[in-house]
Scaffold this active site. Structure first.
Site, PDB file in Angstrom:
ATOM      1  N   ASN A 165       5.934  10.839 -10.890  1.00 18.43           N
ATOM      2  CA  ASN A 165       7.011  10.329 -11.749  1.00 18.43           C
ATOM      3  C   ASN A 165       6.802  10.921 -13.141  1.00 18.43           C
ATOM      4  OD1 ASN A 165       5.065   8.781 -13.074  1.00 18.43           O
ATOM      5  ND2 ASN A 165       5.593   6.884 -12.011  1.00 18.43           N
ATOM      6  N   GLY A 171       0.878  -1.174   0.000  1.00 19.13           N
ATOM      7  CA  GLY A 171       0.000   0.000   0.000  1.00 19.13           C
ATOM      8  C   GLY A 171       0.913   1.222   0.000  1.00 19.13           C
ATOM      9  N   ASP A 206       7.783   4.987  -3.289  1.00 19.03           N
ATOM     10  CA  ASP A 206       7.258   5.204  -1.931  1.00 19.03           C
ATOM     11  C   ASP A 206       8.400   5.486  -0.961  1.00 19.03           C
ATOM     12  OD1 ASP A 206       4.735   4.682  -2.900  1.00 19.03           O
ATOM     13  OD2 ASP A 206       4.850   2.544  -2.417  1.00 19.03           O
TER      14      ASP A 206
END
Ligand code: RIB
Length: 299
Positions: free
Chosen positions: A182, A38, A240
């Protein structure tokens, strides 16, 4: 609290194969595992492993996965008093195919989709006391907008990682302290190449570009902050790790450029092990790696 992450928790179901199957094809894979994931949880773990005081606001279901997802946050020293458990709901899952040193992912939100603005209202006090708030796109868009607007009103700095891409009002992005797409998300959001996009949003937009590093504009000129070499085992969660580490180093008072460089290092270390959280480095591991990087400007 130094950092509050508002976001998703998921169990990742990971399959390894030599390539992706064609439509209608059945392919024999050669590895399966489950891992904690997640985007929200990964980013919180990245910050907490760098010893940043981190709290999480999110939602799990009352299935077998929910309690484990919450325990994993606690194990990583993340405050979880604001993680809701919904009855009769599945926790979030992500279905990840790994092949050719890359991955493709299908996310099923489950309980993450129930983190609505109404639910969040109960947790505003935690958000208001944060130095930084970090949010991504695996929760409902209304909630993301609500968090950003509320933080903007209260003077709390929001770092927004617009991943995976969703359609969101550009005026909301302008209220963020930092926005970290990104290259593909940058193109989808602004319809601009990274170079033009960062020039339009100096000191706000950071475009992550994998092993090329990350790009931003310091108000005078474009700056490419370099990445570090690593042998990739699993690139899942590298973005992340960058986001969690960026927030962590900013809470430690690093300049933006230094925080980006350190976050690039953390992201490069994270891809050396399987699983989104498997390779996320601790502060000690980052410091040891710095000593191995010749001529590094990291401190
Ligand atoms: O960014 C990586 C994450 O995206 C994985 O952990 C998976 O849960 C997906 O949501």
């Amino acid at each position: 609290m130094d950092l509050v992450v508002v976001g998703s928790l998921s169990t990742d179901f990971i399959v390894q194969a030599d390539r992706m199957p064609e439509k209608g094809e059945t392919l024999i894979g050669h590895g399966f595992s489950t891992a904690f994931g997640g985007k929200g949880a990964n980013q919180a773990v990245a910050a907490a492993r760098l010893e940043t005081k981190t709290a999480f606001i999110g939602a799990v279901g009352d299935d077998t996965f929910g309690e484990k997802l919450k325990s994993n946050l606690k194990y990583n020293n993340i405050f979880c008093d604001d993680v809701e458990t919904f009855t009769g709901v599945s926790s979030g899952t992500a279905h990840i195919n790994i092949y050719d040193n890359d991955n493709s992912i299908i996310v099923v939100p489950g309980s993450n989709g129930l983190l609505t603005p109404e639910v969040l209202e109960k947790h505003l006090r935690v958000i208001e006391q944060a130095e930084y708030v970090l949010v991504q796109n695996e929760i409902p868009v209304e909630t993301i907008e609500y968090v950003i607007n509320h933080c903007h009103q209260k003077g709390v700095k929001v770092i927004y990682n617009p991943a995976p891409y969703i359609d969101i009002d550009i005026s909301t992005l302008e209220k963020c302290h930092l926005v970290t797409p990104n290259e593909i998300e940058c193109m989808s959001l602004f319809n601009l190449e990274p170079s033009k996009a960062v020039a339009k949003y100096p000191k706000k937009l950071i475009v992550t570009m994998g092993d090329k590093g990350c790009l931003y504009h310091n108000g005078h000129q474009e700056v490419l902050v370099p990445s570090f070499n690593a042998e990739p085992v699993d690139t899942t969660g590298a973005g992340d790790t960058f986001n969690g580490a960026l927030a962590a180093f900013l809470t430690k008072g690093k300049t933006l450029e230094k925080a980006m460089l350190n976050a690039n290092l953390a992201a490069s270390l994270s891809i050396r092990k399987m699983g989104a959280q498997g390779g996320i480095p601790t502060l000690k591991e980052c410091k040891e790696a710095v000593q191995n990087v010749q001529g590094s400007r990291i401190e």
